[in-house]
Enzyme design. Structure first.
Site, PDB file in Angstrom:
ATOM      1  N   ARG A  42     -29.387  40.532 -19.058  1.00  0.00           N
ATOM      2  CA  ARG A  42     -30.787  40.653 -19.446  1.00  0.00           C
ATOM      3  C   ARG A  42     -30.983  40.570 -20.965  1.00  0.00           C
ATOM      4  NH1 ARG A  42     -34.045  44.826 -15.414  1.00  0.00           N
ATOM      5  NH2 ARG A  42     -33.597  43.682 -13.503  1.00  0.00           N
ATOM      6  N   ASP A 141     -46.777  53.739 -16.388  1.00  0.00           N
ATOM      7  CA  ASP A 141     -45.457  53.147 -16.551  1.00  0.00           C
ATOM      8  C   ASP A 141     -44.982  53.384 -17.977  1.00  0.00           C
ATOM      9  OD1 ASP A 141     -43.714  51.187 -14.709  1.00  0.00           O
ATOM     10  OD2 ASP A 141     -43.392  50.621 -16.792  1.00  0.00           O
TER      11      ASP A 141
END
Length: 271
Positions: A42, A141
């Site tokens: 990633r 979030d």
């Protein structure tokens, strides 16, 4: 700078441990050792973006005051998970009739909403089932980038594959022209969903809640038992009496001393 042909350098023990500490300090998440290859993959695009030859160089860059925004991006990259509308459908099959049986305003919290698929699914279920149509969704979030995407409410049409028959037409608008192949959640639903940035490992704002149901799905897998208990304990305090807590099907509250009892697999009621 971008160097697309560059080979992935190794992510050494010391570098991975530095990343583990960075994540733990910033988010409370302790990345397991077996996640090393996922982390390397990633972050490789960021090394390419800066033209760097090692993860050590990238970590040095993250430590500089000039790249505070990059640190936030790393948190986004390493905490964003796959999500889609009506994921783990048994939860929504249970929630719909439960909402239909209740009276008064209904307040639901999607505590780790990612790019918005979960809270908008909850909004559709609430719109179809809450008596009197008095309901709101709070969606939170850790990732500001995900919250911005969620607030826009625009998704690829393939995301509608699990919608009940007729719900795409009732609750969304299909894109045309440049937006062909996409859909947008209707303004009527979007205005019922309140997005906010929250770190669940920190004390929660006093004004948050109470809620009739809280969804905390596929989050606890990142934490050890003590931290799991602390997070869930904080959230359960924001549930009304007899309110419901939903966790991921691969997760468990077994062995944690919490004021909840199991209603069905991965669904708990506050007691």
């Amino acid at each position: 700078m971008d160097a697309p042909g560059m080979q992935m350098p190794p992510l050494g023990d010391a570098e991975f441990q530095r990343l583990q500490r960075l994540m733990a300090d910033a988010s409370g998440i302790r990345m397991a050792d077996h996640k090393r290859s996922l982390v390397a993959g990633r972050l490789m695009k960021r090394l390419r973006h800066f033209g760097l030859g090692s993860y050590g160089e990238y970590l040095d860059l993250l430590g500089s005051d000039a790249h505070k925004g990059e640190r936030r991006l790393v948190i986004d990259l390493l905490t964003t998970n796959e999500t889609y509308f009506f994921r783990e459908p048994k939860h929504f099959e249970f929630l719909g009739p439960w909402l239909s049986s209740r009276r008064g305003p209904q307040r639901i919290w999607s505590a780790a909403c990612s790019s918005g698929e979960e809270p908008y699914t909850l909004a559709m279920v609430a719109a179809e089932n809450v008596t009197g149509n008095d309901w709101t969704i709070t969606a939170s979030d850790l990732s500001q980038r995900m919250l911005e995407k969620a607030a826009a409410g625009i998704y690829d049409l393939s995301q509608a594959r699990h919608f009940p028959a007729g719900w795409l037409h009732r609750h969304c608008l299909k894109g045309i022209g440049e937006r062909e192949g996409c859909f947008r959640v209707s303004a009527k639903l979007r205005e019922r969903v309140n997005f906010r940035e929250l770190n669940l490992t920190h004390p929660l704002p006093e004004q948050l809640g109470p809620f009739d149901a809280i969804f905390l799905r596929n989050v606890l897998i990142y934490f050890e038992a003590k931290e799991k208990c602390a997070i869930v304990g904080r959230l359960v305090q924001r549930l009304r009496d007899d309110g419901l807590l939903f966790i991921g099907h691969a997760e468990s509250l077994h062995g944690l001393d919490l004021p909840v009892r199991s209603v069905q697999p991965s669904v708990y009621r506050r007691v």
